[in-house]
Design an enzyme around this catalytic site. Structure first.
Site, short mmCIF file in Angstrom:
data_model
loop_
_atom_site.label_atom_id
_atom_site.label_comp_id
_atom_site.label_asym_id
_atom_site.label_seq_id
_atom_site.Cartn_x
_atom_site.Cartn_y
_atom_site.Cartn_z
N ARG A 159 -8.37 128.17 80.72
CA ARG A 159 -7.05 127.50 80.73
C ARG A 159 -6.07 128.19 81.67
O ARG A 159 -5.13 127.58 82.16
CB ARG A 159 -6.44 127.49 79.32
CG ARG A 159 -7.20 126.70 78.30
CD ARG A 159 -6.33 126.51 77.05
NE ARG A 159 -7.11 126.08 75.90
CZ ARG A 159 -7.46 124.82 75.62
NH1 ARG A 159 -7.10 123.85 76.45
NH2 ARG A 159 -8.15 124.52 74.55
N GLU A 216 -0.28 114.38 78.46
CA GLU A 216 -1.67 114.75 78.20
C GLU A 216 -2.26 115.38 79.47
O GLU A 216 -1.83 115.06 80.59
CB GLU A 216 -2.41 113.46 77.77
CG GLU A 216 -3.84 113.57 77.35
CD GLU A 216 -4.20 114.62 76.32
OE1 GLU A 216 -3.87 115.79 76.54
OE2 GLU A 216 -4.89 114.28 75.34
N PHE A 261 -17.02 117.47 84.61
CA PHE A 261 -16.26 118.33 83.70
C PHE A 261 -15.45 119.33 84.51
O PHE A 261 -15.96 119.98 85.43
CB PHE A 261 -17.21 119.06 82.74
CG PHE A 261 -16.47 119.80 81.67
CD1 PHE A 261 -15.96 119.11 80.58
CD2 PHE A 261 -16.26 121.16 81.77
CE1 PHE A 261 -15.23 119.78 79.60
CE2 PHE A 261 -15.55 121.84 80.79
CZ PHE A 261 -15.03 121.14 79.71
N ASP A 284 -9.89 123.60 79.36
CA ASP A 284 -10.80 124.69 79.00
C ASP A 284 -12.25 124.25 78.93
O ASP A 284 -12.57 123.08 78.78
CB ASP A 284 -10.43 125.21 77.62
CG ASP A 284 -10.77 124.19 76.52
OD1 ASP A 284 -10.27 123.06 76.59
OD2 ASP A 284 -11.57 124.53 75.61
N GLY A 292 -4.42 121.47 75.71
CA GLY A 292 -4.67 121.32 77.14
C GLY A 292 -3.46 121.03 78.01
O GLY A 292 -3.43 121.43 79.17
N ASP A 352 -10.03 110.88 79.22
CA ASP A 352 -11.46 110.83 79.54
C ASP A 352 -12.02 109.54 78.92
O ASP A 352 -11.94 108.48 79.52
CB ASP A 352 -12.07 112.12 78.97
CG ASP A 352 -13.56 112.27 79.25
OD1 ASP A 352 -14.05 111.71 80.21
OD2 ASP A 352 -14.23 112.99 78.48
P1 IMP Z 1 -10.92 111.72 75.35
O1 IMP Z 1 -10.56 111.48 73.91
O2 IMP Z 1 -12.39 111.57 75.59
O3 IMP Z 1 -10.10 110.89 76.33
O4 IMP Z 1 -10.68 113.23 75.65
C1 IMP Z 1 -9.45 113.74 75.83
C2 IMP Z 1 -9.44 115.23 75.64
O5 IMP Z 1 -10.70 115.84 75.93
C3 IMP Z 1 -8.45 115.83 76.61
O6 IMP Z 1 -7.21 115.97 75.99
C4 IMP Z 1 -9.06 117.17 76.94
O7 IMP Z 1 -8.59 118.14 76.05
C5 IMP Z 1 -10.54 116.99 76.73
N1 IMP Z 1 -11.25 116.80 78.02
C6 IMP Z 1 -11.68 115.64 78.57
N2 IMP Z 1 -12.29 115.84 79.77
C7 IMP Z 1 -12.23 117.17 79.97
C8 IMP Z 1 -12.69 118.01 81.06
O8 IMP Z 1 -13.25 117.59 82.08
N3 IMP Z 1 -12.44 119.34 80.92
C9 IMP Z 1 -11.81 119.87 79.82
N4 IMP Z 1 -11.37 119.12 78.80
C10 IMP Z 1 -11.58 117.79 78.87
MG MG Z 2 -6.36 117.84 75.41
#
Ligand code: IMP
Ligand code: MG
Length: 177
Positions: A168, A102, A155, A162, A48, A106
């Site tokens: 992307r 990053e 989202f 993506d 990402g 999220d």
């Molecule tokens: P986390 O571990 O929940 O913080 O997620 C992090 C990863 O989830 C990021 O590096 C993104 O690749 C993916 N991600 C989180 N939110 C989104 C979104 O809204 N759209 C697309 N990818 C997301």
């Molecule tokens: Mg990512």
């Protein structure tokens, strides 16, 4: 309002490319100011963050290195909570200042895993640069040093992010309708 369709979902424009570039420049300015004497190693989290990293790194004007790691936690539009390391960190990072690049923090589960790994490899300092952050979704207590934009818990796709591997390539950020 212009909408786009990716597979079964409809998305609408949420953040313009001008706004993104403005925040990328601001983060670069802050890093150039803060880490001028630290010779940081930028660690880009694939997939990402590749577009953000490419734009950011061109604006960095201090001595630095760049490397890549690949992790994945998402399935469709939900975090799975389980982080898979697909390409590990192959550099010696002992005593280095690491700036993790990053796309989005999220739940913070991915970032927590990255921080643990970097600590176990004896990094001297770990700084986090994320273009987007969803504060309402955060489940882990992690410090974010450089944040482009705090966004609602929707989202999003585009600029490297993506939905199921698609979107992307979009220049702007779209949010799910
Ligand atoms: P986390 O571990 O929940 O913080 O997620 C992090 C990863 O989830 C990021 O590096 C993104 O690749 C993916 N991600 C989180 N939110 C989104 C979104 O809204 N759209 C697309 N990818 C997301
Ligand atoms: Mg990512």
């Amino acid at each position: 309002m212009q909408t786009i369709q990716i597979k079964d979902k409809t998305f609408e424009i949420a953040i313009s490319s001008d706004k993104i570039q403005q925040e990328v420049q601001r983060i670069a300015n802050e890093i150039n100011r803060d880490l001028a004497s630290n010779e940081p190693l930028f660690l880009v989290i694939l997939n990402g963050a590749f577009i953000f990293a490419a734009d950011l790194i061109k604006k960095i004007n201090i001595p630095c290195n760049i490397s890549f790691a690949k992790l994945s936690s998402y399935k469709g539009t939900e975090s799975s909570g389980v982080v898979h390391e697909l390409i590990g960190i192959d550099e010696n990072i002992e005593e280095r200042t690491i700036v993790v690049i990053e796309d989005i923090v999220d739940t913070g589960i991915t970032m927590e895993k990255i921080i643990q790994t970097l600590k176990s490899k004896k990094a001297k300092a770990i700084k986090i640069a994320t273009l987007f952050h969803k504060p309402e979704a955060l489940l882990r207590n992690i410090e974010l040093h450089y944040v482009g934009m705090n966004i609602p818990n929707d989202f999003i796709v585009g600029y490297g992010l993506d939905y199921d591997g698609f979107g992307r390539n979009l220049d702007q950020i779209y949010k799910i309708k």
